[in-house]
Design an enzyme around this catalytic site. Sequence first.
Site, PDB file in Angstrom:
ATOM      1  CG  HIS A 237      -1.957  -1.265   1.022  1.00 15.62           C
ATOM      2  ND1 HIS A 237      -2.534  -1.581   0.104  1.00 15.62           N
ATOM      3  CD2 HIS A 237      -2.719  -1.736   2.337  1.00 15.62           C
ATOM      4  CE1 HIS A 237      -3.457  -2.573   0.339  1.00 15.62           C
ATOM      5  NE2 HIS A 237      -3.467  -2.662   1.712  1.00 15.62           N
TER       6      HIS A 237
ATOM      7  CG  HIS B 116      -7.539  -0.216   2.470  1.00 19.25           C
ATOM      8  ND1 HIS B 116      -8.062  -0.814   3.404  1.00 19.25           N
ATOM      9  CD2 HIS B 116      -6.570  -1.054   2.061  1.00 19.25           C
ATOM     10  CE1 HIS B 116      -7.505  -2.034   3.629  1.00 19.25           C
ATOM     11  NE2 HIS B 116      -6.604  -2.018   2.697  1.00 19.25           N
TER      12      HIS B 116
ATOM     13  CD  GLU C 130      -8.169  -3.229  -0.566  1.00 20.39           C
ATOM     14  OE1 GLU C 130      -6.781  -2.897  -0.533  1.00 20.39           O
ATOM     15  OE2 GLU C 130      -8.566  -4.274   0.069  1.00 20.39           O
TER      16      GLU C 130
END
Length: 380
Positions: free
Chosen positions: A136, A210, A345
């Site tokens: 991420h 997210h 996502e």
Amino acid sequence: MSFPKRFIITLGLVTLFGSLCGGITTIEAKPKIERQPFGKTENLTPVDLYTLTNDKGVEARITTYGGIIVSLKVPDRNGRLGDVVLGYDNLEGYLTDSPYFGALIGRYGNRIAKGSFQLGGTPYQLAQNNGDNHLHGGVVGFDKVIWKAKALWGEDEVGLQLTYLSHDGEEGYPGNLSVTVVYTLTNNNALKIDYSATTDKKTIANLTNHSYFNLAGTGDILGHELMLKADRFTPVDKGLIPTGELSSVEGTPMDFTKPTAIGARINQNDEQLIYGLGYDHNWVLNNSGGKLALAAKIFEPISGRVMKVYTTQPGIQFYSGNFLDGSITGKNDEIYYKHFGFCLETQHFPDSPNHSNFPSTSLNPGQRYKQTTIYKFSAQ
Ligand code: BGC
């Protein structure tokens, strides 16, 4: 973006007036957007919270810290509004202890194996913030930076434009990446996210959001019925890195081609579920030609709430909140246990830079990265 320039200018003036007067900025119109202070970061940078409300009272609260969706209130089958995302009541929670609740993710959603990849023959090493891997966007990803905000207003929608310049070398990524994300709340109860980015050096980009959803607003999400428009998924190894295969979901617990309760097969003795501690995988969307298409539908039987996800992206990471373990107390003092929220996502596949058979995530100077995702709410 469908906001006429004159609305943006008008809003800019109203916002400026509000800023000069200090305190809360309110624009009296339906739909509407309000700004209020949300606290300060450790180095005393002020953070704002914007509240977007449509003409039905549906409300999205988004902060300039990490572009986080702090709350999202949508109606159940009796018209009662309820917050359907996990998070904290205040900024402090997000600053100290957040598993990416509601945040914008970049430059790269999900994992890159060992944080390394090659681009145009040049090797790059990214921050390794998940064991050996990059996750991420690294140690300080887009979820932990302050975004510059501009309110947008149209006849049937309100929006928040967020911009951020990620510098050459940030978290190991090449090129200055100029990023714009626009959240739009429409009067037909859709929250649309438009992402775009440009670079001055060949780089990679894979942006997403997210949010952890719970359409019941509380408890576990195992009774939610999920449908994914995907006949294949990308299996992972023990470290949750794709093996590179695109496998059929048929006859496996990964098959959500027909609406199925998340909890129906989650504890099966299946290697992929064991590696993920539940669902934590990328599904290969059937309609992945870059056009906006339905990717997922999720129905929560008690509240009757339905969320449909549309995206331009080729993949969707369905994560069933497996790492929530009761150590986080979120909004309204609710303790978040395992499976108390799920993420959908929309993005390119994890570790794409290391798999030439996956759709490419590279971005060249002169090109524009674009992705659009819509979360559309209704009840039945
Ligand atoms: C990943 C999980 C990870 C989680 C972090 C998800 O997108 O797929 O593996 O633990 O994000 O909260």
